[in-house]
Design a protein around this motif. Structure first.
Motif, short mmCIF file in Angstrom:
data_model
loop_
_atom_site.label_atom_id
_atom_site.label_comp_id
_atom_site.label_asym_id
_atom_site.label_seq_id
_atom_site.Cartn_x
_atom_site.Cartn_y
_atom_site.Cartn_z
N LEU A 65 2.54 21.79 121.57
CA LEU A 65 3.60 22.95 120.96
C LEU A 65 4.19 22.91 119.48
N GLY A 66 3.94 21.44 119.08
CA GLY A 66 4.12 21.34 117.52
C GLY A 66 3.55 20.18 117.29
N VAL A 67 3.60 20.04 115.78
CA VAL A 67 3.01 18.65 115.27
C VAL A 67 4.06 18.43 114.03
N GLY A 68 4.50 17.07 114.05
CA GLY A 68 5.21 16.68 112.89
C GLY A 68 4.42 15.49 112.12
N THR A 69 4.76 15.48 110.82
CA THR A 69 3.98 14.55 110.19
C THR A 69 4.90 13.40 109.56
N ASP A 74 0.46 10.44 102.54
CA ASP A 74 1.96 10.83 102.41
C ASP A 74 2.16 11.95 103.46
N ALA A 75 3.57 12.16 103.93
CA ALA A 75 3.69 12.97 105.04
C ALA A 75 3.32 14.65 104.74
N ALA A 100 0.43 16.72 106.54
CA ALA A 100 0.67 17.93 107.26
C ALA A 100 -0.37 19.12 106.58
N ARG A 101 -0.82 19.25 105.36
CA ARG A 101 -1.81 19.98 104.92
C ARG A 101 -3.10 19.50 105.71
N PRO A 122 2.98 25.21 115.27
CA PRO A 122 3.69 24.99 114.04
C PRO A 122 3.53 23.48 113.60
N VAL A 123 3.64 23.22 112.09
CA VAL A 123 3.58 21.91 111.81
C VAL A 123 4.71 21.65 110.68
N ALA A 124 5.46 20.54 110.93
CA ALA A 124 6.52 20.28 110.09
C ALA A 124 6.44 19.05 109.52
N ILE A 125 6.83 18.81 108.23
CA ILE A 125 6.71 17.50 107.35
C ILE A 125 7.90 16.61 107.76
N GLY A 126 7.55 15.39 107.97
CA GLY A 126 8.66 14.59 108.37
C GLY A 126 8.94 13.61 107.07
#
Ligand code: RIB
Ligand code: CA
Length: 318
Positions: free
Chosen positions: A32-36, A42-43, A47-48, A63-67
């Motif tokens: 459902l989603g990926v966080g980095t 680096d975060a 994400a890229r 969706p991908v979110a930067i952490g």
């Protein structure tokens, strides 16, 4: 077949890329989603890498979110280019996805998904635990909202891989790991004891690299870099199965054969054991039973054959 709703927290990373592709390939998982988070790179770079791999797999809907960029007690130190290449993907340049990361942070994404999936979300963390610790601080009810947390990290009886005592994901942010392991949610810890036990061999890597199909081929090429790092450790080109094995255990594709629930503490002092996971395995002489009140299952042994299963899953799916 019932599917498991999954939030993946990662530092993509060659073996993270394998875990991501594996989750896309498995009919048991609904990603459902990926966080980095920073770790291997680096975060933002992680994400890229994630966006580009998802696009290659035709899954730009996820969706991908930067952490977090920095760790709790230390700034990000530049990652592991010697292990994962200058871009985290073994130097393999994937076509750039036009998609950008979400506006929300990884911790915000995790909290949102936990509320939306109330009681059903499985968290798979294969990177430093900085985002998970932040999410716990922002949403103290998180442990009640999440079904299960599976962590690739730590070393129970095995030696460390970044220091003699510590595994990389825990070592980068031991303070965060201590918070995450102390929180009252059910955790499965997948340590080096099992992720170093069975490796992918060169013929399997070639099967991916020579497949002529974009996703397996890209992974096979990335693995060439990873295999060179592991050549020094195992004496031949091959690779450990850290992150994809944790993902497979989390969704029930690989059974665990020895996994006692025991107390686990993280060493946060600045001595030589910083980042060590101290697992209370004193019961092993009586058959590794569960400790009452413990909520962390430490995987000491898993079903054999995962590297072949992984390669065949990827070849079938892509
Ligand atoms: O120690 C192995 C872990 O460190 C894996 O998650 C790998 O991706 C690296 O980050
Ligand atoms: Ca990782």
């Amino acid at each position: 077949m019932d599917t498991t709703p999954v939030y993946l927290d990662c530092d993509t990373g060659i073996d993270d890329a394998l875990a991501l592709a594996y989750l896309l390939a498995s009919p048991r998982a609904e990603l459902l989603g990926v966080g980095t988070v920073s770790g291997n790179s680096d975060a933002a770079q992680c994400a890229r890498n994630t966006l580009d791999l998802l696009a290659l797999a035709g899954r730009s809907d996820i969706p991908v979110a930067i952490g977090n960029h920095d760790f709790q007690a230390a700034p990000y130190g530049g990652g592991s280019p010697h292990v994962h290449g200058d871009n985290g993907m073994g130097g393999v340049r994937l076509p750039r996805s036009p998609r950008e990361p979400e506006a929300e942070t990884a911790a915000e994404m995790l909290i949102r998904l936990a509320h939306e999936q109330r009681g059903k979300l499985h968290v798979i963390a294969v990177a430093p635990l900085t985002n998970l610790a932040e999410a716990l601080r922002r949403e103290p009810r998180l442990p009640e909202l999440v079904a299960h947390v599976t962590i690739m990290g730590g070393a129970a009886l095995a030696p460390g891989n970044i220091t003699a005592a510590a595994e990389a994901n825990i070592f980068h942010d031991p303070e965060a790991a201590a918070e995450v392991l102390a929180a009252p949610w059910p955790v499965t810890l997948v340590p080096l004891d099992v992720t170093m036990a069975e490796v992918m061999e060169e013929d399997r890597r070639r099967r991916l690299a020579d497949s002529g199909r974009p996703v397996p081929e890209a992974l096979g090429r990335m693995l060439e870099h990873y295999f060179e790092f592991y050549r020094e450790i195992f004496g031949r080109p091959c690779s450990a199965m850290h992150d994809p094995l944790a993902a497979a255990i989390a969704i029930g594709d690989v059974a665990v054969t020895d996994a006692p629930s025991v107390r686990v503490a993280v060493e946060t002092g600045n001595g030589p054991a910083r980042g060590a996971t101290v697992c209370d395995l004193r019961g092993r002489y009586r058959g590794n039973g569960d400790q009452s009140g413990a909520h962390c299952r430490v995987v000491l042994e898993a079903e054999a054959g995962f590297p072949d299963f992984l390669v065949e899953s990827l070849m079938r799916a892509f």
